[in-house]
Structures are given as C-alpha cells and as structure tokens.
Write an enzyme that holds these catalytic residues in place. Sequence first.
Site, PDB file in Angstrom:
ATOM      1  N   HIS A  57      -3.233 -15.096   8.895  1.00  0.00           N
ATOM      2  CA  HIS A  57      -2.705 -13.731   8.927  1.00  0.00           C
ATOM      3  C   HIS A  57      -3.766 -12.663   9.122  1.00  0.00           C
ATOM      4  CE1 HIS A  57       1.125 -15.394   7.941  1.00  0.00           C
ATOM      5  NE2 HIS A  57       0.677 -15.901   6.819  1.00  0.00           N
ATOM      6  N   ARG A 114       3.002  -9.721   7.327  1.00  0.00           N
ATOM      7  CA  ARG A 114       4.242  -9.280   7.981  1.00  0.00           C
ATOM      8  C   ARG A 114       4.011  -8.528   9.287  1.00  0.00           C
ATOM      9  NH1 ARG A 114       8.114  -6.817   3.436  1.00  0.00           N
ATOM     10  NH2 ARG A 114       9.604  -6.899   5.137  1.00  0.00           N
ATOM     11  N   ARG A 116      16.498  20.666   2.307  1.00  0.00           N
ATOM     12  CA  ARG A 116      17.014  19.304   2.371  1.00  0.00           C
ATOM     13  C   ARG A 116      18.182  19.027   1.448  1.00  0.00           C
ATOM     14  NH1 ARG A 116      12.661  16.822   4.966  1.00  0.00           N
ATOM     15  NH2 ARG A 116      13.988  15.028   5.187  1.00  0.00           N
ATOM     16  N   PRO A 128       0.783  -1.227   0.000  1.00  0.00           N
ATOM     17  CA  PRO A 128       0.000   0.000   0.000  1.00  0.00           C
ATOM     18  C   PRO A 128       0.819   1.284   0.000  1.00  0.00           C
ATOM     19  CG  PRO A 128      -0.106  -1.093   2.148  1.00  0.00           C
ATOM     20  CD  PRO A 128       1.036  -1.669   1.381  1.00  0.00           C
ATOM     21  N   GLU A 129       0.665   2.031  -1.055  1.00  0.00           N
ATOM     22  CA  GLU A 129       1.114   3.420  -1.046  1.00  0.00           C
ATOM     23  C   GLU A 129      -0.181   4.218  -0.996  1.00  0.00           C
ATOM     24  OE1 GLU A 129       4.315   4.413  -3.755  1.00  0.00           O
ATOM     25  OE2 GLU A 129       4.940   2.324  -3.842  1.00  0.00           O
TER      26      GLU A 129
END
Length: 271
Positions: free
Chosen positions: A89, A107, A151, A2-3
């Site tokens: 899961h 996970r 940055r 998932p983004e």
Amino acid sequence: MPELPEVEVTRLSFASQISGARILALNMGKPLRWPLGVAPSVLVGQTVLGVRRRGKYLLLDTDRGVLLLHLGMSGSLNFAPTQASAGKHDHMDLVTTQGVLRLHDPRRFGAVVWSESENHEPALKLLGKLGMEPLTDGFVLKLFQQGLKKRAAPIKQVLLAGDVVVGVGNIYASEALFMSGIRPTVKAQKISGPRVAKLHSAIRQVLARAVSQGGSSLKDFVNAQGKTGYFQLEAAVYGRTGLPCRVCETPIKHMVQGQRATFYCPVCQKL
DNA sequence: CCATATACCTGGCAGC
DNA sequence: TGCTGCCAGGTATATG
C-alpha cells in the site's frame, strides 16, 4: 485517520527535515484519487522550500511550484533517511537528498497533485473554497457566526463541509458539539450567539489539544517518524454508543447524518 | 446558491 | 477457516 490534528502532527514531524532537500526522484505507485498532473520527472532537481498545511492538505513548496498531498481516509506519511522496500500500500516515494517521503494509503482516497503555484489550476480548484483555519487568528468569531447564519443544514454537516471552517472531521465534529452543548441536528443558522461562541472556542480547543498531544485518533495514527500519538485525548462521545456520558452518565446516542456516524449526549446537548 | 446522495477503495471485524 | 455484510478518519462531483 487524518483530521486536522493528525495532518498537522505529520507536517511537524518531517517539515524541518525535508526543507532544503533536492528532489532526486518521484516514484508513483497505484493510482490515487487524482493523477499527479505532470510527469514525475518534472519534480526532479527541484528544491523543497518547506511544508505548509491548508485544511487537511499538505503543501510541499518547491522552488518551482507546490506538491499537494492529501491523506484521504487511510493515508499516512513516513519520512526516513533511506528508501526501504515498498509495501503493498505504499503509493508514492519522494526521494530527496535528505530522506524519502513515503505515502502509505490502503484505500487510496489520498492524493498527490502537482501545481505550478497555489494560484494555478489544480491548487486553486482544490483549495479555493476552503473555509477558515481554526487554529489561526483568521478564525474570527464574527466571521464564523456569519458563515453559520447562511446555512440551514444541520450544524454537524456544516462543520464537515469545510467551507466555513476547515479541519474538523467526523470525530472532532462530534466532540466539539458535545463540548459546546449543541445538538448535532440543529440547523446551523439557528444556534444562538453565545452558543456559536462556545462552539468556536470548542473547535479551537479540541483541535489544538489533539495537536499538542501528537495526534489523537482512536486507531493507529503514527507521524512521519513512525511515532504514535499519545491517545490521551479520550473521546467524550465518538464511538461511545450506549456508554455513560462522562458528564451526566446518560447513555451516548448514535445517529447517521449525511451517511456519517454522529454521537451525542441527549442530555448535555439540548440545543 | 444550497442541501443531499454518490462514488472512489481496501481491510478489519462481527456473525454465521 | 471461510464467507458475507457492514463499517471506517474525506471530499469532489452529480443531482435535486
């Protein structure tokens, strides 16, 4: 998996169906990234008001607070009328009067966290430093430029950090940089004004397009209804090491930045 | 303040 | 078939 697009597609696929529901039970399975923070029974009797998204977090608003959900690397949600038997899961079932919201996450990098409000401790800590939402009017070019100016890190890593703009994950970072012709290794602060403008628009484009196509991850993304994305968005560079660039035919290059894979075209992305 | 490394956890896959 | 090593969509946290 998932983004931002996948999280948003997931939200859209069950938000209206769960809104207005009364919570009957919350069943937690194996430990996720963080503990829930309260006894699951605290949620019982609450009413779900709606589902929002902030970055890659889903915020399930109730009449007494907010349940934060994160899918981590491998999480997915399913919303079904009735409660099926849980698989190995499946680590959360939110049982409501309108259906069961289930988290499947092999996970277990995902999370389910209760917060009394968005401005209380758990939520504040998790959401407090997030950057601009790329698909809203709040994603102002000038602010984006200002954010990058501070940055010195490579632009790819600044995008992934999520404190300037949220939602751009490892796949879409490479894709957006390709679309705007920027080398992933360039220091964020050194990108020219016009290039930043291109990147700004590329981020919106690539994410919006993926959302409109139902989520476009390379693997088996399914929304909360179990429907797959259309996968119409073919990656331009992600995962295409050695394959010809779709624009100039030059072999796509692979490199590692901050222990994450990066893909780019050495010709199309000069600076 | 910023940049980078580390940790969390499981499954899938290539190679032997 | 089985083993080993490597890879995977994220991000808080520790360390320099």
